[in-house]
Motif scaffolding. Structure first.
Motif: not given
Length: 140
Positions: A93-98
């Motif tokens: 699982y990966a989470r990327v923020g902008r």
């Protein structure tokens, strides 16, 4: 559905590292917008831009096999917030923020759900990160 969203889905379904998918990612994010994908005999994937010359994507980074290569997809489009090999009910699982987006969604996720015999722990994480990074790149 955008091309980057479709590619993110392909990353999530991939059964392990995939050089053709690496070439597609390379073409989608690193070549001019007017380029078109070209398949050559022998499985060589490349592109033709407005100058009419064929360029191979054979030297594309191994985005689907390497966390370091997948991290390059973030560029100015996001920051890695979370990467876990068991983050989604036991799946990578990966989470990327902008941070530059003030409206929802500004957090993008990727789950590598197609883990199979060709996958490694690293490639599962790389595939999840590719999916999240491509979604972040596609957000406007």
């Amino acid at each position: 559905m955008s091309a980057l969203e479709e590619m993110a889905g392909a990353c999530e379904r991939a059964m392990g590292p995939d050089r053709e998918l690496d070439a597609d990612i390379h073409i989608a994010v690193l070549v001019p917008a007017d380029a078109r994908r070209v398949d050559r005999l022998g499985g060589c994937v490349g592109y033709v831009a407005s100058d009419g010359l064929y360029r191979s994507a054979r030297d594309a980074l191994r985005y689907t096999a390497s966390i370091d290569a997948a991290m390059t997809l973030l560029d100015q489009y996001g920051v890695l917030m979370h990467l876990s090999d068991i983050g989604a009910d036991g799946l990578p699982y990966a989470r990327v923020g902008r941070p530059d987006l003030f409206e929802e969604p500004n957090i993008f996720t990727g789950i590598s759900s197609g883990i199979a015999k060709d996958a490694t722990p690293t490639s599962g994480l790389a595939l999840a990160l590719c999916a999240a990074a491509l979604r972040a790149r596609g957000a406007e």
